[in-house]
Write a protein that holds these residues in place. Structure first.
Motif, short mmCIF file in Angstrom:
data_model
loop_
_atom_site.label_atom_id
_atom_site.label_comp_id
_atom_site.label_asym_id
_atom_site.label_seq_id
_atom_site.Cartn_x
_atom_site.Cartn_y
_atom_site.Cartn_z
N ASP A 18 6.55 33.21 -22.90
CA ASP A 18 6.51 32.95 -22.89
C ASP A 18 5.76 31.34 -21.77
N ARG A 19 4.86 32.31 -21.43
CA ARG A 19 3.63 30.86 -20.86
C ARG A 19 3.34 29.93 -21.29
N ALA A 20 2.90 30.56 -22.98
CA ALA A 20 1.85 30.42 -23.83
C ALA A 20 3.03 28.73 -24.47
N ILE A 21 4.09 29.35 -24.75
CA ILE A 21 5.99 28.11 -24.58
C ILE A 21 5.30 27.32 -24.08
N ALA A 22 5.79 27.71 -23.12
CA ALA A 22 6.14 26.59 -21.56
C ALA A 22 4.71 25.59 -21.25
N ALA A 23 3.14 26.14 -21.61
CA ALA A 23 2.34 24.96 -21.50
C ALA A 23 2.05 23.75 -22.23
N ILE A 24 2.50 24.71 -23.80
CA ILE A 24 3.01 23.73 -25.08
C ILE A 24 3.67 22.38 -24.79
N GLU A 25 5.31 22.70 -24.24
CA GLU A 25 6.20 21.66 -23.96
C GLU A 25 5.94 21.35 -22.84
N ALA A 26 4.97 21.61 -21.91
CA ALA A 26 4.44 20.61 -21.16
C ALA A 26 3.93 19.90 -21.45
N ASP A 27 2.74 20.54 -22.39
CA ASP A 27 1.49 19.49 -22.55
C ASP A 27 2.29 17.91 -23.16
N GLN A 28 3.55 18.82 -24.43
CA GLN A 28 4.06 17.43 -25.47
C GLN A 28 4.93 16.77 -24.10
N ARG A 29 5.26 16.98 -23.23
CA ARG A 29 6.58 15.94 -22.20
C ARG A 29 5.11 15.47 -21.39
N ARG A 30 3.64 15.26 -21.00
CA ARG A 30 2.72 14.75 -20.41
C ARG A 30 1.86 13.99 -21.53
N SER A 31 2.67 13.90 -23.40
CA SER A 31 1.75 12.95 -24.04
C SER A 31 3.34 11.77 -24.37
N ALA A 32 3.18 10.83 -23.94
CA ALA A 32 4.90 9.33 -24.47
C ALA A 32 4.02 10.09 -26.42
N ASP A 33 5.79 9.07 -26.91
CA ASP A 33 5.43 8.82 -27.71
C ASP A 33 4.64 7.96 -28.67
N THR A 34 4.41 8.42 -30.05
CA THR A 34 3.32 7.46 -30.56
C THR A 34 4.17 5.58 -30.89
N HIS A 35 3.91 4.72 -30.64
CA HIS A 35 3.47 3.55 -30.94
C HIS A 35 3.90 3.30 -31.72
#
Length: 372
Positions: A18-35
């Motif tokens: 659960d913590r591993a998945i949450a860490a990966i998803e949090a990283d994705q939310r911190r990243s804006a979509d590519t231009h």
């Protein structure tokens, strides 16, 4: 007591996942979509060219999306748990991105690669804490990866098998959904073509499936390189095709038709000569004012091919392709004269034709083509 202990162990393992998945998803939310860049080509009246810039991911390439999907897929399938060693058959961008995610969730990562791999690639993998496992026979890369994972009681990620199934092709912030959302306010909001090259085949499968799922009229064109089995496998419908020589365009082209390659979602395939790929790479780099890599050159050459055909037919519309990674990774290869000479590649004769097309002339590129 044994049952309660077993449940406790299961709960502890699940908590880690659960913590591993949450860490990966949090990283994705911190990243804006590519231009999504619109290339300024006034000579192509009525035809718009777009470039989705995947080089801006934290690990610098399109493979960042793949690595994230592969980790989430393996975690949710129970293949990765706390302390699991992850092994991948890769010496390039996929290994860099997988090393990034392995470090994020605190597990060891091993990249299996030929001993001849360049120091720059090794350094990029090691930068994120990855360990490089060298082999002398490149043909054993799949077998050695599986064997190493077994010795480590780890998990062989196997990008070439799992790429097409790890991404939710119906949406969920995948690259296809992103492209169509970003085009929603453009004058040609449904592209005539999405054009891209194939490495694992996973991204082409995602885009092709999404187009069909949403019932778009968009056609998918996949560009292959000289030393690759994909084009022959597609044109002959024989998925056992092989190519003995390794691709010179890093990240795309494969010696075999990979399990993640899904020919049924492809409308047409082109074979782009390597010298043409590098010529298109140079032309696009000058247009953008920054370097792109060879696979992006393959994409751009194929996009120009289709745009030229649309222009001859008097058609209007839009085309989309990808900037796969930055050209800064290739200072000692594609942008080095000695490397080009050693590999018997001369892109210079093809550059004027591509430049002239972007200035309004026809495009004289004879590319092999096969329709689905």
């Amino acid at each position: 007591m044994e049952n309660r202990l077993g449940k406790g162990e299961v709960a502890t393992a699940r908590n880690w996942v659960d913590r591993a998945i949450a860490a990966i998803e949090a990283d994705q939310r911190r990243s804006a979509d590519t231009h999504l860049w619109k290339l300024d080509v006034p000579a192509l009246s009525g035809i718009d060219l777009y470039l989705k810039d995947e080089s801006t991911h934290p690990t610098g390439s399109l493979k960042h999306r793949l690595a994230r999907s592969l980790f989430l897929y393996a975690l949710c399938n129970g293949n990765i748990r706390e302390g699991t060693a992850v092994v991948e058959a890769s010496s390039g961008s996929t290994a860099v991105s997988e090393a990034y995610f392995a470090r994020m969730i605190g597990i060891p990562f091993f990249a299996v690669m030929p001993r001849s791999t360049s120091p720059e690639k090794i350094a990029a993998i090691e930068h994120y804490g990855g360990l490089c496992h060298f082999i002398d026979d490149g043909k054993r890369i799949y077998a050695e990866s599986a064997e190493l994972a077994a010795r480590l009681s780890g998990h062989f990620m196997d990008q070439f098998t799992h790429a097409e199934r790890a991404t939710d092709w119906r949406g969920n912030n995948n690259i296809a959904e992103s492209i169509f959302q970003q085009l929603a306010s453009e004058r040609h909001l449904i592209p005539s073509w999405v054009v891209m090259s194939a490495g694992t085949g996973g991204t082409t499968a995602t885009i092709g499936r999404y187009i069909r799922y949403k019932r778009h009229a968009t056609r998918l064109s996949v560009a292959d390189v000289e030393r690759s089995a994909f084009f022959e496998g597609f044109s002959t419908r024989k998925l056992g095709c092989r190519c003995d020589r390794p691709s010179r365009i890093e990240g795309i082209g494969r010696p075999r038709v990979e399990p993640s390659f899904v020919p049924g979602v492809i409308d047409t395939m082109l074979r782009v000569p390597d010298a043409v790929s590098l010529a298109a790479m140079r032309v696009l780099s000058r247009r953008l004012g920054r370097r792109v890599g060879g696979s992006t050159g393959t994409n751009f050459a194929a996009m120009c091919f289709h745009a030229a055909r649309m222009a001859r037919a008097g058609e209007a519309g839009s085309l989309v392709t990808l900037i796969c990674d930055s050209g800064d990774r290739y200072s000692n290869s594609y942008y080095d004269g000695a490397w080009l000479e050693a590999n018997e590649l001369d892109p210079a004769p093809f550059e004027p034709a591509i430049e002239a097309f972007l200035q309004g002339a026809g495009l004289d590129l004879d590319l092999a083509e096969c329709h689905g």
